[in-house]
Design a protein around this motif. Structure first.
Motif, mmCIF file in Angstrom:
data_model
loop_
_atom_site.group_PDB
_atom_site.id
_atom_site.type_symbol
_atom_site.label_atom_id
_atom_site.label_comp_id
_atom_site.label_asym_id
_atom_site.label_seq_id
_atom_site.Cartn_x
_atom_site.Cartn_y
_atom_site.Cartn_z
ATOM 1 N N GLU A 23 2.081 7.485 6.921
ATOM 2 C CA GLU A 23 1.193 6.771 7.819
ATOM 3 C C GLU A 23 1.812 5.448 8.256
ATOM 4 O OE1 GLU A 23 -2.551 6.578 5.497
ATOM 5 O OE2 GLU A 23 -3.388 7.390 7.347
ATOM 6 N N GLU A 24 1.479 5.034 9.464
ATOM 7 C CA GLU A 24 1.867 3.706 9.911
ATOM 8 C C GLU A 24 0.965 2.687 9.244
ATOM 9 O OE1 GLU A 24 2.083 1.088 14.067
ATOM 10 O OE2 GLU A 24 1.502 3.206 14.090
ATOM 11 N N ILE A 25 1.545 1.615 8.738
ATOM 12 C CA ILE A 25 0.764 0.549 8.110
ATOM 13 C C ILE A 25 0.305 -0.405 9.198
ATOM 14 C CG2 ILE A 25 0.751 -1.264 6.383
ATOM 15 C CD1 ILE A 25 1.155 1.541 5.236
ATOM 16 N N VAL A 26 -0.994 -0.589 9.314
ATOM 17 C CA VAL A 26 -1.554 -1.441 10.354
ATOM 18 C C VAL A 26 -2.142 -2.692 9.715
ATOM 19 C CG1 VAL A 26 -3.257 -1.605 12.213
ATOM 20 C CG2 VAL A 26 -2.085 0.572 11.781
ATOM 21 N N GLY A 27 -1.772 -3.863 10.249
ATOM 22 C CA GLY A 27 -2.405 -5.102 9.828
ATOM 23 C C GLY A 27 -1.747 -5.811 8.669
ATOM 24 N N ARG A 28 -0.767 -5.210 8.020
ATOM 25 C CA ARG A 28 -0.068 -5.844 6.903
ATOM 26 C C ARG A 28 1.409 -5.487 6.986
ATOM 27 N NH1 ARG A 28 -4.966 -5.328 3.659
ATOM 28 N NH2 ARG A 28 -5.395 -7.354 2.720
ATOM 29 N N PRO A 29 2.267 -6.347 6.434
ATOM 30 C CA PRO A 29 3.681 -5.957 6.341
ATOM 31 C C PRO A 29 3.831 -4.771 5.397
ATOM 32 C CG PRO A 29 3.256 -7.959 5.091
ATOM 33 C CD PRO A 29 2.011 -7.677 5.880
#
Length: 329
Positions: free
Chosen positions: A13-19
């Motif tokens: 999954e793409e991580i959204v909102g955090r590094p």
């Protein structure tokens, strides 16, 4: 609207909102292997899906693929331990616990062998249904004597646990977060300790709400706690990466400082973190209103991760919704 889909095993999954960090298990293992020449790595034909490729390329003579045979994986690891090696193993959690339970218990834990099992696809981190979702692995593993059981929160903790597993006595079972993993805890200030929980946020004399969490649910608990803080409800989080040994004293201090507890786990709500908390409160004679958020007692179906995590209440939004409804009841 884009159609939700089940991820293939090699996708993430793409991580959204955090590094995020790519393959934190690999990062930690390579750091450990630089100074420990007796570290070896074994896999049961799942190296591509458990972040072992970098180690295999750098140390081919220390890498073993035993094929699709998890019992052989564990027995080979135990044999290498008896020969003086520190045996890191990777496979999926369902295969490590269901297929090789007796081998982990007797060949490894019973003899205090230096076997470190890193088990992928914990709980609802895969869409491949009951055959691949390790929803009950923590309950199984915490019942084995001499075993250290860890459920890391993020990439920071995954790197630290992997690197220090070589120095944890005996056999270790650790849930593996693979591929792209969010960075939630500050790598400059956070330090994982075996058997210790960590309070995130500020506890006050009038703290109303305490979240107790483990694994990737800590990220969601932190976000939910901040939501309630903004809404005027004082809140904090007790992150418990160690299921065994469990930080009972830390949990009780935390529980004594709050009015209500919400337990969040990516696991069935029997036998894992919720059971540990209830046991600790009962034995200490401490009563608290308590909400359990986790996976129900069933085999969960195939589906996209957003769908599954929302359906079973594991997203930040669903945690907030369930908690708000419970507090208003």
């Amino acid at each position: 609207m884009a159609e939700a889909r089940t991820l293939a095993m090699s996708e993430s999954e793409e991580i959204v909102g955090r590094p995020s960090m790519k393959a934190p298990f690999s990062v930690g293992l390579l750091k450990a292997a630089e100074t420990r020449e007796n570290i070896v790595l074994l896999t049961a034909d799942l190296g591509k899906y458990t972040d072992t490729i970098d180690f295999r390329h750098k140390y081919p003579e220390r890498f073993f693929n035993v094929g699709m045979a998890e019992q052989s994986l564990v027995m080979t690891a135990a044999g290498l331990s008896k020969a003086g090696k520190i045996s890191y193993c990777t496979t999926y959690g369902t295969f490590a616990t269901r297929r090789a339970y007796d081998f982990l218990a007797i060949a490894c834990a019973h003899s205090n062998e230096n076997v470190k099992m890193f088990a992928g696809n914990p709980g609802l981190t895969t869409g491949y249904g009951g055959t691949h979702q390790a929803n009950e692995d923590l309950a199984l593993m915490r019942s084995i004597p001499n075993l250290t059981v860890i459920d890391p929160c993020d990439a920071t903790e995954m790197v630290q646990v992997t690197q220090m597993a070589a120095d944890i006595p005996g056999t270790v079972y650790c849930r593996q977060l693979r591929a792209n993993v969010a960075v939630v805890l500050d790598p400059d200030t956070y330090r994982f300790q075996v058997g210790k929980g960590h309070v995130i946020g500020q506890l006050h004399d009038d703290t109303k709400l305490g979240f107790v969490s483990t694994g990737f649910m800590t990220e969601r608990a932190i976000d939910a706690s901040r939501h309630f803080e903004r809404a005027g409800v004082s809140s904090a989080v007790f992150h418990s990466p160690c299921i065994k040994p469990f930080d009972t004293n830390g949990l009780l201090r935390f529980a004594n400082s709050v009015d209500r507890l919400v337990i969040c786990e990516n696991h069935v709500t029997t036998g894992g973190l919720a059971t540990l908390v209830v046991e600790a409160l009962y034995e200490a004679g401490l009563s608290r209103k308590l909400l359990k958020i986790g996976i129900p007692d069933r085999f969960t179906e195939c589906g996209s991760l957003p769908y599954l995590q929302d359906r079973y209440g594991l997203t930040t939004e669903r945690i907030i919704e369930q908690t708000d409804t419970w507090m208003r009841a």
